[in-house]
Scaffold this motif. Sequence first.
Motif, PDB file in Angstrom:
ATOM      1  N   SER A 152      10.831 -49.526 -11.341  1.00  0.00           N
ATOM      2  CA  SER A 152      10.270 -49.620  -9.989  1.00  0.00           C
ATOM      3  C   SER A 152      11.241 -49.057  -8.961  1.00  0.00           C
ATOM      4  CB  SER A 152       9.942 -51.076  -9.665  1.00  0.00           C
ATOM      5  OG  SER A 152       9.039 -51.619 -10.604  1.00  0.00           O
ATOM      6  N   GLN A 155      11.463 -45.223  -9.357  1.00  0.00           N
ATOM      7  CA  GLN A 155      10.273 -44.577  -8.810  1.00  0.00           C
ATOM      8  C   GLN A 155      10.291 -44.588  -7.284  1.00  0.00           C
ATOM      9  OE1 GLN A 155       7.728 -42.947 -10.086  1.00  0.00           O
ATOM     10  NE2 GLN A 155       8.166 -43.181 -12.248  1.00  0.00           N
ATOM     11  N   THR A 159      10.388 -41.236  -4.979  1.00  0.00           N
ATOM     12  CA  THR A 159       9.427 -40.993  -3.905  1.00  0.00           C
ATOM     13  C   THR A 159      10.139 -40.767  -2.576  1.00  0.00           C
ATOM     14  OG1 THR A 159       7.838 -42.417  -5.061  1.00  0.00           O
ATOM     15  CG2 THR A 159       7.389 -41.909  -2.750  1.00  0.00           C
ATOM     16  N   THR A 180       8.385 -49.795  -0.959  1.00  0.00           N
ATOM     17  CA  THR A 180       7.824 -48.957  -2.030  1.00  0.00           C
ATOM     18  C   THR A 180       8.118 -49.539  -3.401  1.00  0.00           C
ATOM     19  OG1 THR A 180       8.173 -47.031  -0.589  1.00  0.00           O
ATOM     20  CG2 THR A 180       7.728 -46.607  -2.915  1.00  0.00           C
ATOM     21  N   TYR A 184       5.270 -50.969  -6.127  1.00  0.00           N
ATOM     22  CA  TYR A 184       5.170 -50.430  -7.483  1.00  0.00           C
ATOM     23  C   TYR A 184       5.366 -51.534  -8.518  1.00  0.00           C
ATOM     24  CZ  TYR A 184       5.964 -47.401 -11.513  1.00  0.00           C
ATOM     25  OH  TYR A 184       5.885 -46.795 -12.751  1.00  0.00           O
ATOM     26  N   SER A 187       2.199 -53.675  -9.003  1.00  0.00           N
ATOM     27  CA  SER A 187       0.950 -52.970  -9.271  1.00  0.00           C
ATOM     28  C   SER A 187       0.225 -53.621 -10.449  1.00  0.00           C
ATOM     29  CB  SER A 187       1.231 -51.496  -9.590  1.00  0.00           C
ATOM     30  OG  SER A 187       0.036 -50.831  -9.956  1.00  0.00           O
ATOM     31  N   HIS A 190       0.112 -52.193 -14.455  1.00  0.00           N
ATOM     32  CA  HIS A 190       1.142 -52.294 -15.493  1.00  0.00           C
ATOM     33  C   HIS A 190       0.677 -53.135 -16.686  1.00  0.00           C
ATOM     34  CE1 HIS A 190       3.967 -50.163 -13.052  1.00  0.00           C
ATOM     35  NE2 HIS A 190       4.014 -51.093 -12.113  1.00  0.00           N
TER      36      HIS A 190
END
Length: 380
Positions: A152, A155, A159, A180, A184, A187, A190
């Motif tokens: 996470s 990522q 980003t 962010t 993630y 989410s 997953h």
Amino acid sequence: MTTQSPGTPLPPPKERRRLRERASLTQAQLAARLGVSRETVRAWETGRTTPQGRGGEAYAKLLATLDDPPTPTPEPARRPRPNARTTRPGPEDRTPANSTAARSSADSSAMDSPAAAQTPAQAFDALYAHCAPALIRQAYLLTGRRELARESVEQAFQTAWHRWPEVAVDPDPAGWVRATAHEYALSPWHQFRPRFRNPEPPPAIPADRALMDVLLSLPPSYRRTLLLYDGIGLGLPETAAETEASTPATASRLLHAREAVVARLPDLAAPGLLHRRLAEVASAERLRAARPAVVRMGGERRARLWTRAAITFTVALISVTVLALYTAPTRYQPPVPPGRTVPGVPPRAAPGPLSHTELALRAKLRALPHGPQRLTPELR
């Protein structure tokens, strides 16, 4: 309840930030003077919240002092600079205290220097080195999975690197990356990934295991609100803004989350104790972050792969379209009508020699005149 007295009016949000920057103060330094968090000062300067109570009164008075022009002071006489080639530092200049002070002043000057003095890669690496370890621990408290926590954060930073022109000018880049990473990590997709279907081993300490069980039993929105408010220390308006919820809804989530934690762990009734226990549980796990260059290069490599895949798909779609246009018929072709039984012609039962009746019929058909007159109907 008034936010400030009539004698100390509060300037607009943009003017507040301008006054702070003119006084060469960072948000952290201003927050330390007022006794509030840096996120609260950032919310005041962006206009998301309005200063209230004693903190707002102190903030208004401090801005009023910053608005006054500074009184000029006589510049002290400078001592002649010694020759660097002949002068050596004395024993008192080589003490650990002086070296530590020099390092501290250098670090503070490097933190206060504008980001324009650094290259984008250096600014990204500095942000990653400062925020990544704490964000991995936060993501672990949200998910209970070590590998997902690292993924996470990586990522989120990838980003951020793709959108670095936007992140670099954001008032709080660390908050941007944190939001962010949390989104993630929470989410719901997953759970459909094969590698995350089975739970990971829980913490070894029974107390930590009990706290993690309570956290993972909470809804994701309650869990995130509890982590931001009691774990990180954000204010209620800042927590509501980051979770994209209203302040009353955020307060309700926080109260329900605390009630669920206290119902199973009565020893954590005090918010300060809950904050300390969350930090202990997250720090007990060995969650190491990758190097900044690895994350940055991995994001660039993934972006190149996605770009190539998009180009390949576009070329294939264009090729299929051109082939369809080239092979498509240019005029209308009527379909072949179904066959009809001709009266007077008996069907053949099976292959073999023709009978006398069939031979006579074939001779009669062959004797008919050929040409269009065969198709002309006769009027009767």
